[in-house]
Design an enzyme around this catalytic site. Sequence first.
Site, PDB file in Angstrom:
ATOM      1  N   TYR A 166       0.831  -1.305   0.015  1.00  0.00           N
ATOM      2  CA  TYR A 166       0.163   0.065   0.072  1.00  0.00           C
ATOM      3  C   TYR A 166       0.795   1.369  -0.036  1.00  0.00           C
ATOM      4  O   TYR A 166       0.661   2.111  -0.919  1.00  0.00           O
ATOM      5  CB  TYR A 166      -0.835   0.107   1.124  1.00  0.00           C
ATOM      6  CG  TYR A 166      -1.934   1.261   1.316  1.00  0.00           C
ATOM      7  CD1 TYR A 166      -2.994   1.223   0.277  1.00  0.00           C
ATOM      8  CD2 TYR A 166      -1.654   2.246   2.183  1.00  0.00           C
ATOM      9  CE1 TYR A 166      -3.783   2.274   0.351  1.00  0.00           C
ATOM     10  CE2 TYR A 166      -2.678   3.103   2.502  1.00  0.00           C
ATOM     11  CZ  TYR A 166      -3.784   3.359   1.418  1.00  0.00           C
ATOM     12  OH  TYR A 166      -4.541   4.414   1.295  1.00  0.00           O
ATOM     13  N   LYS A 188       1.282   4.380  -2.976  1.00  0.00           N
ATOM     14  CA  LYS A 188       0.846   5.347  -2.649  1.00  0.00           C
ATOM     15  C   LYS A 188       2.144   6.598  -2.855  1.00  0.00           C
ATOM     16  O   LYS A 188       1.709   7.893  -3.506  1.00  0.00           O
ATOM     17  CB  LYS A 188       0.125   5.621  -1.374  1.00  0.00           C
ATOM     18  CG  LYS A 188      -1.214   5.025  -1.079  1.00  0.00           C
ATOM     19  CD  LYS A 188      -2.397   5.562  -2.123  1.00  0.00           C
ATOM     20  CE  LYS A 188      -3.594   4.969  -1.963  1.00  0.00           C
ATOM     21  NZ  LYS A 188      -4.801   5.502  -2.924  1.00  0.00           N
TER      22      LYS A 188
END
Lengths: 226, 236
Positions: free
Chosen positions: B150, B154
Amino acid sequence: MITAVILSGGKGVRMKNVVPKQYLLLAGKPMIMHSIERIDSIPQINEIVIVCEKSFESSLELMMKQYNITTPIRFAPAGATRQESVFSGLQKVSNDLVLLHEAARPFVLKNDFLKLINEKEKNVTFGYEIPFTVVKGKEIILDTLSRDELKNIQLPQKFEVKTLLKAHEMAQKNNEKFTEDASMITTYKLADVKIINGNSYNIKITEPIDFLVGEIIYREIIRGRK
Amino acid sequence: MRVCIMTGAGSGIGRAVAIQLAEQKLYDHIAILGRNLEALNEVCKKMQPMVQTSVWDIDLNSPQKIPQIVEQIHEKCGSIDCLLNIAGYTDPQPLLTTSLENMEMTYNVNVFAPFLLIRETVKYMKKTGGKILNVASTAGMTPRPGWLSYSSSKAAVISMSQTLTEELSEYGIKVYCVSPGRCATKLRQKLAPNEDPTTIMQPEEVAEVICNLISDRENCLDGQNIVIRKQIKPKG
């Protein structure tokens, strides 16, 4: 309506690169696409003729798709000289007026193209003042030319197609060579060519250092403008 | 007609943005992409009295259909003025249990789908100008063990947004990137299952910032990674 003819037949000899300069990346995209994207956003231009080596047509076709260029494109084979290339491009033009441009001048704004198009004269060129002294002579100075009487011709230019074609036919008949088209028309006294003010940012990318200067022009002049 | 394409409208920040977009009538037509059709149709019902909506069925884990969908939206609506990449995915795992499939799915939804949506949208938007907003995360800025897929995805969104700000400014396209901190969404529950969602920032608060950024009033904040955090007072 008007046709844009883009001269892209250069072989990049002075850039010392196997890929001609007009296909090298400038500010992140192929140099030729800078002009074509802006031309594509002008409704008065309904046809683009690219004069190039046959071997680059398929790469250019792919680029037109990738950049979603919606103005119809035609290709014309590049000639052995600039003069031959222009003549070749003119054979593919279907409008009465042509906007002649070269891929190596990537910093022409949409407004600059519109200035030419909106000029009521049919034969118009950009001309920029010469900020340095120009002399005649190779080994010794024979004469000093008066800057006040001189202009540096910049493409793009607008011409009436039939006038420009006639000039080319006369040049071929007389076996005369020209490096630029406005002077061809005026030499044969076929029409007046109006000069409108050019711009310092409309440089021609010729040598490797021009790419460095070009990145600055792109950052300071082009970015942030539509 | 002013048209906005968005992902992530089924829940959380995206849902709150969709409703506020409709209430503020920033765009005439909102094209919503996603796979949870029940949730998307439910949010559309809330929006429809105020704006036109359309739902486009796509699993962003298989983003190959995106070019076709964007072309169809343009054909139907005639322009694309705004793109909001809000959908996000996470399956937080430590390195040694992170599978390639986990990485692929996270990058498909968080990076590759936004990339394709931007590329295809810009093909049309470059002639008119417009706004693109990507939702990243503070997780993309600060390292956190167990959030490899994740956080790194990002970070890619932040970098992609900054690069595209430079590249697209020539066309009059503004690219925004927001990085919300802790926000009460389903995705946050996966990352921090023991957290009380009532004690942290709410999706509606993030949506307010996003709607301000994409409104005509905003003209100066593109190109930055805008962190959205709310100072929460401890309970009691």
